[in-house]
Design an enzyme around this catalytic site. Structure first.
Site, PDB file in Angstrom:
ATOM      1  N   ASP A  21      29.848 -10.284   7.724  1.00 56.55           N
ATOM      2  CA  ASP A  21      30.734 -10.205   6.524  1.00 56.55           C
ATOM      3  C   ASP A  21      31.582  -9.170   6.049  1.00 56.55           C
ATOM      4  OD1 ASP A  21      29.376 -12.769   5.803  1.00 56.55           O
ATOM      5  OD2 ASP A  21      28.072 -11.698   4.631  1.00 56.55           O
TER       6      ASP A  21
ATOM      7  N   ASP B 292      32.397 -18.469   5.148  1.00 51.56           N
ATOM      8  CA  ASP B 292      32.172 -18.714   3.696  1.00 51.56           C
ATOM      9  C   ASP B 292      33.333 -19.220   2.956  1.00 51.56           C
ATOM     10  OD1 ASP B 292      29.486 -17.688   4.628  1.00 51.56           O
ATOM     11  OD2 ASP B 292      30.065 -15.457   3.916  1.00 51.56           O
TER      12      ASP B 292
END
Length: 193
Positions: free
Chosen positions: A119, A133
């Site tokens: 991430d 995401d």
């Protein structure tokens, strides 16, 4: 089956963008350090997530892997009932996001099926995510709006394909059969001569 190329092309584009940005983050960012983009509102920060969104399920990475695999299969199955090219594209975006994070779960450290998702987009300290995401959350939001406005994405299960074929070729769906021998009408006509 015109849905297949669109579904897979859109999914591949999302997967490629997701993996390219993850590789960029791994090479350009130091783990944990923030690089502001829009002040505190948006920044880049490299994080390795073993759980789901908001670090839920941390420590149960293998469960997240199984869920991601099930979601991937479900998206492919349900995409077959998509009613429009928009619906197929939405399924493709969601599929690309699911596969993008599944790749991390399967191939990244610490090992197969337990890999941590890369991430890098920090949203005001609320959570850190990635392109996959964004794809998943974006599709979920659009699907929610479409369902609230009564715009279905899927054809009803069951005879949906037969109904679609009938709409495209109404002559094939006519109820009573036409006489097989058209010569009966011509036999009634008086010969000219």
């Amino acid at each position: 089956m015109t849905w297949r190329p669109t579904l897979w092309l859109v999914a591949l584009a999302v997967i490629a963008l997701d993996q390219i940005t993850k590789q960029w983050a791994l090479s350009a960012l130091e783990p944990g350090q923030k690089q502001p983009v829009l002040g505190d509102l948006l920044s880049f920060q490299l994080v390795f997530n073993s759980g789901a969104a908001f670090s839920l399920g941390d420590g149960y990475t293998w469960v997240m892997t199984i869920i991601a695999a099930a979601v991937t299969v479900g998206l492919v199955v349900f995409a077959r009932r998509a009613q429009s090219r928009l619906a197929v594209s939405l399924f493709g975006i969601g599929l690309g996001g699911a596969i993008g994070n599944l790749i991390d779960r399967l191939l990244r450290d610490p090992g197969f099926g337990q890999g941590h998702v890369v991430d890098m987009i920090n949203y005001n300290g609320w959570f850190v995510g990635n392109v996959a995401d964004l794809a998943i959350v974006g599709v979920a939001a659009v699907v929610l709006v479409m369902s609230l406005t009564n715009r279905p994405l899927l054809a009803p299960s069951g005879g949906a394909r037969d109904g679609a074929a009938s709409a495209e070729h109404p002559s094939e769906a006519s109820s009573p059969a036409q006489p097989a021998d058209a010569s009966t009408d011509s036999a009634r006509e008086e010969p000219r001569g």
